[in-house]
Design an enzyme around this catalytic site. Structure first.
Site, PDB file in Angstrom:
ATOM      1  N   GLU A   2      79.892-153.834  31.742  1.00  0.00           N
ATOM      2  CA  GLU A   2      80.479-155.165  31.868  1.00  0.00           C
ATOM      3  C   GLU A   2      80.990-155.615  30.500  1.00  0.00           C
ATOM      4  OE1 GLU A   2      77.675-158.374  32.636  1.00  0.00           O
ATOM      5  OE2 GLU A   2      79.076-159.183  34.103  1.00  0.00           O
ATOM      6  N   GLU A  27      70.336-163.413  39.363  1.00  0.00           N
ATOM      7  CA  GLU A  27      71.785-163.261  39.571  1.00  0.00           C
ATOM      8  C   GLU A  27      72.302-162.609  38.304  1.00  0.00           C
ATOM      9  OE1 GLU A  27      73.419-163.849  42.211  1.00  0.00           O
ATOM     10  OE2 GLU A  27      72.164-165.216  43.357  1.00  0.00           O
ATOM     11  N   LYS A  72      66.205-173.843  30.836  1.00  0.00           N
ATOM     12  CA  LYS A  72      66.743-173.465  29.525  1.00  0.00           C
ATOM     13  C   LYS A  72      68.202-173.061  29.696  1.00  0.00           C
ATOM     14  CE  LYS A  72      67.277-169.721  26.988  1.00  0.00           C
ATOM     15  NZ  LYS A  72      68.438-170.054  26.159  1.00  0.00           N
ATOM     16  N   CYS A  90      80.926-163.543  36.189  1.00  0.00           N
ATOM     17  CA  CYS A  90      80.065-162.442  36.648  1.00  0.00           C
ATOM     18  C   CYS A  90      80.755-161.623  37.724  1.00  0.00           C
ATOM     19  CB  CYS A  90      78.745-162.999  37.158  1.00  0.00           C
ATOM     20  SG  CYS A  90      78.945-164.232  38.434  1.00  0.00           S
TER      21      CYS A  90
HETATM   22  P1  NAP Z   1      72.096-163.325  28.851  1.00  0.00           P
HETATM   23  O1  NAP Z   1      72.228-162.869  27.473  1.00  0.00           O
HETATM   24  O2  NAP Z   1      71.370-162.485  29.814  1.00  0.00           O
HETATM   25  O3  NAP Z   1      71.411-164.750  28.773  1.00  0.00           O
HETATM   26  C1  NAP Z   1      71.195-165.569  29.901  1.00  0.00           C
HETATM   27  C2  NAP Z   1      70.139-166.594  29.578  1.00  0.00           C
HETATM   28  O4  NAP Z   1      68.883-165.935  29.371  1.00  0.00           O
HETATM   29  C3  NAP Z   1      70.416-167.367  28.296  1.00  0.00           C
HETATM   30  O5  NAP Z   1      69.978-168.686  28.463  1.00  0.00           O
HETATM   31  C4  NAP Z   1      69.570-166.610  27.298  1.00  0.00           C
HETATM   32  O6  NAP Z   1      69.268-167.318  26.170  1.00  0.00           O
HETATM   33  C5  NAP Z   1      68.343-166.292  28.113  1.00  0.00           C
HETATM   34  N1  NAP Z   1      67.522-165.196  27.593  1.00  0.00           N
HETATM   35  C6  NAP Z   1      67.851-164.205  26.723  1.00  0.00           C
HETATM   36  N2  NAP Z   1      66.805-163.393  26.508  1.00  0.00           N
HETATM   37  C7  NAP Z   1      65.787-163.864  27.239  1.00  0.00           C
HETATM   38  C8  NAP Z   1      64.433-163.446  27.459  1.00  0.00           C
HETATM   39  N3  NAP Z   1      63.922-162.369  26.864  1.00  0.00           N
HETATM   40  N4  NAP Z   1      63.660-164.164  28.298  1.00  0.00           N
HETATM   41  C9  NAP Z   1      64.156-165.243  28.934  1.00  0.00           C
HETATM   42  N5  NAP Z   1      65.410-165.697  28.769  1.00  0.00           N
HETATM   43  C10 NAP Z   1      66.232-165.020  27.941  1.00  0.00           C
HETATM   44  O7  NAP Z   1      73.502-163.619  29.492  1.00  0.00           O
HETATM   45  P2  NAP Z   1      74.696-164.461  28.885  1.00  0.00           P
HETATM   46  O8  NAP Z   1      75.289-163.674  27.774  1.00  0.00           O
HETATM   47  O9  NAP Z   1      74.289-165.861  28.625  1.00  0.00           O
HETATM   48  O10 NAP Z   1      75.691-164.509  30.147  1.00  0.00           O
HETATM   49  C11 NAP Z   1      76.468-163.447  30.515  1.00  0.00           C
HETATM   50  C12 NAP Z   1      75.809-162.621  31.601  1.00  0.00           C
HETATM   51  O11 NAP Z   1      75.454-163.427  32.706  1.00  0.00           O
HETATM   52  C13 NAP Z   1      76.748-161.576  32.159  1.00  0.00           C
HETATM   53  O12 NAP Z   1      76.078-160.347  32.297  1.00  0.00           O
HETATM   54  C14 NAP Z   1      77.115-162.113  33.532  1.00  0.00           C
HETATM   55  O13 NAP Z   1      77.492-161.160  34.450  1.00  0.00           O
HETATM   56  C15 NAP Z   1      75.880-162.830  33.922  1.00  0.00           C
HETATM   57  N6  NAP Z   1      76.186-163.864  34.940  1.00  0.00           N
HETATM   58  C16 NAP Z   1      75.828-163.616  36.243  1.00  0.00           C
HETATM   59  C17 NAP Z   1      76.121-164.544  37.226  1.00  0.00           C
HETATM   60  C18 NAP Z   1      75.735-164.294  38.656  1.00  0.00           C
HETATM   61  O14 NAP Z   1      75.722-165.238  39.431  1.00  0.00           O
HETATM   62  N7  NAP Z   1      75.417-163.090  39.052  1.00  0.00           N
HETATM   63  C19 NAP Z   1      76.765-165.735  36.888  1.00  0.00           C
HETATM   64  C20 NAP Z   1      77.113-165.955  35.561  1.00  0.00           C
HETATM   65  C21 NAP Z   1      76.812-164.997  34.591  1.00  0.00           C
HETATM   66  P3  NAP Z   1      70.090-167.042  24.822  1.00  0.00           P
HETATM   67  O15 NAP Z   1      71.456-167.532  25.069  1.00  0.00           O
HETATM   68  O16 NAP Z   1      69.386-167.803  23.800  1.00  0.00           O
HETATM   69  O17 NAP Z   1      70.028-165.555  24.570  1.00  0.00           O
END
Ligand code: NAP
Ligand code: MG
Length: 498
Positions: A402, A271, A196, A305
């Site tokens: 963040e 991650e 997804k 991130c």
């Molecule tokens: P997010 O809101 O956590 O969403 C990540 C993914 O999870 C999206 O596809 C999201 O779908 C899905 N999701 C949301 N709620 C869920 C649930 N209850 N169950 C399963 N999946 C669910 O993060 P984001 O806003 O897309 O990205 C930013 C975050 O990613 C930041 O905190 C960043 O630090 C982190 N990040 C970490 C790394 C690393 O390698 N450590 C790399 C890149 C980004 P929806 O979009 O539909 O909500």
């Protein structure tokens, strides 16, 4: 719908043809309509206009995808593919991505807002390199044989086996790169996948799925279900047919996933977010440290991130560094991703834009000073100025949380232990950056920092051969390298009396 008005003139026809399609989900090797029939608008972050829509999936679609992946996992085409065949396939996928690099970069740039030139140069090469790196691993996966501490002849060994069907959930900031970090090791290990992407930027991943099948991937091995986290994401994490989740995203959602995965105790790797410190010592090479610290937070408009979002500068170097970073920030060209001279694209969407605006306001309210930037900009789209905030302290929200935008919080230190204490004052522990010429200071800081990835005097994006993962609340497990491959393998211990 005002489709073409939302897209810049001069987009490559092939890319435009793809992005303006009525997108479906990719299940069992073909485009599949969603069960709900509902659609999600796709917005161009450079102008806030919708240019196409995605299928909004639900648990029924996830069931179909898991069924297809389960069938593929046991199929002769996949399960009995020789190791070198799998290796050739991953390499071929890398070649096909490379052949379509311009188109993929245009799609990524339009959907996410990032400058085309960076997408082409960095994001595309990252995914190509992931497939090539793990293509090499396919022929090196092995168990071990071992001596046991018991009498009598025996034969004891381990077998490496693919975990099975895996759920891969990725964010919107580097969709293709994150897809590569997940697909390449999962496929090398022999797993089948249900992915997804974030509904905020799914298009490049949909095109990738199509290209992977063009390269010869058997049907059902990779399935893409588009939609929201609640709905598709949670159906994947709770699904009994899925044996492992590899997730990249926020710490908040990471915790929800852990809870949801409890049902069948599927394996989980995470991650997560970061609030990564950068330490500049007075002896650092400032010609490298100043642009390094600036681009460490402003690259990808801060939506990284591992962004260096907290800067700690030694008192002696403080004014020079702040002046240098502010001058650089003022000179960064802000604009839409398709323009050649753009360095800073828009933030990904309205939510993210509002989030950054609110965070900076909260910082000012809590007593921080704007050294440069501090406001949204542009007549349309989700632009924000590269911003440096001084007079910050560890109790402020802008230092603790963040922001995921081009906002740097700066503080001053007088000795190395103070820098270390402030750097470690965080619930996150993803990465840290050190700038010094002194070897002993560098080692002292490397050893003291609570972070999964540390760079000294500059470093590139994570290398495929180096494990990458967070300490503390920045994650569970490490991706990339051999560690990243092992996330997708089970090791069976076998003992045989002779
Ligand atoms: P997010 O809101 O956590 O969403 C990540 C993914 O999870 C999206 O596809 C999201 O779908 C899905 N999701 C949301 N709620 C869920 C649930 N209850 N169950 C399963 N999946 C669910 O993060 P984001 O806003 O897309 O990205 C930013 C975050 O990613 C930041 O905190 C960043 O630090 C982190 N990040 C970490 C790394 C690393 O390698 N450590 C790399 C890149 C980004 P929806 O979009 O539909 O909500
Ligand atoms: Mg978008």
């Amino acid at each position: 719908m005002t489709i073409h008005k939302a897209i810049h003139k001069g987009m490559m026809p092939k890319a435009e043809e793809f992005v303006t399609r009525e997108h479906q989900m990719f299940i069992d090797g073909r485009w599949t309509k969603s069960n709900s029939g509902e659609r999600i608008d796709v917005i161009n972050p450079a102008n806030g206009k919708s240019f196409t829509s995605l299928s909004s999936g639900n648990a029924v679609d996830v069931d179909l995808a898991v069924e297809a992946a389960t069938k593929a996992f046991k199929s002769d085409d996949w399960a009995n593919m020789p190791a070198n065949g799998r290796s050739k396939l991953l390499w071929k996928i890398a070649d096909v991505i490379e052949e379509n690099a311009d188109e993929l970069a245009e799609i990524e740039s339009l959907d996410n807002g990032k400058p085309y030139k960076f997408a082409r140069m960095n994001d595309i090469s990252a995914i190509v390199e992931s497939f090539r790196y793990y293509a090499g691993w396919c022929t090196k996966i092995c168990g071990k044989s071992m001596k046991l501490s018991r009498p009598g002849p025996h034969h004891a060994y381990t077998i490496a086996e693919p975990i099975g069907v895996v759920g891969l959930i990725i964010p919107w900031n580097f969709p293709l790169m994150m897809a590569g970090w997940k697909f390449a090791p999962a496929l090398a290990a022999g797993c089948c996948c249900v992915m997804k992407p974030s509904e905020v930027a799914s298009l490049s991943v949909l095109r990738l799925a199509e290209l992977m099948y063009d390269a010869g991937l058997p049907k059902g091995v990779v399935n893409i279900v588009t939609g929201y986290g609640t709905g598709v994401g949670s159906a994947i994490t709770a699904h009994k047919g899925i044996k492992k989740i590899a997730f990249t995203g926020s710490t908040k959602v990471g915790k929800e996933i852990v809870t949801s995965a409890l049902g069948n105790l599927k394996k989980v790797s995470l991650e997560l977010g970061g609030k990564s410190p950068v330490i500049i010592m007075p002896d650092a090479n400032m010609e490298a440290a100043i642009p390094g610290a600036a681009m460490g937070i402003f690259y990808n408009t801060g939506q990284v991130c591992a962004a260096g979002s907290r800067l700690y500068v030694h008192k002696q170097a403080y004014s020079q560094v702040i002046e240098g970073i502010c001058n650089m920030a003022k000179g960064l060209k802000i604009g839409p991703g398709y323009k050649q001279d753009t360095v800073l694209g828009p933030l990904v969407n309205e939510t993210q834009h509002k989030r950054v605006i609110d965070y900076v306001k909260s910082g000012i309210k809590e007593g921080a000073t704007i050294a440069t930037g501090g406001d949204a900009c542009g007549d349309e789209g989700y632009y924000y100025q590269p911003t440096v905030l001084t007079n910050t302290n560890e109790n402020m929200k802008i230092v603790k949380e963040e922001i995921f935008g081009p906002v740097l919080a700066v503080n001053m230190f007088e000795d190395v232990d103070e820098a270390l204490r402030m750097a470690n004052e965080s619930e996150y522990g993803l990465s840290a950056k050190i700038w010094t010429k002194d070897l002993s200071t560098a080692h002292y800081l490397v050893n003291g920092l609570e972070a999964g990835a540390v760079s000294v005097n500059g470093g590139g994006p994570p290398d495929n051969n180096m494990p990458f993962g967070g300490y503390k609340q920045s994650g569970w497990g490490q991706e990339l390298g051999e560690e990243g491959l092992k996330l997708f393998l089970n090791f069976k211990s076998v003992e045989m009396k002779l």
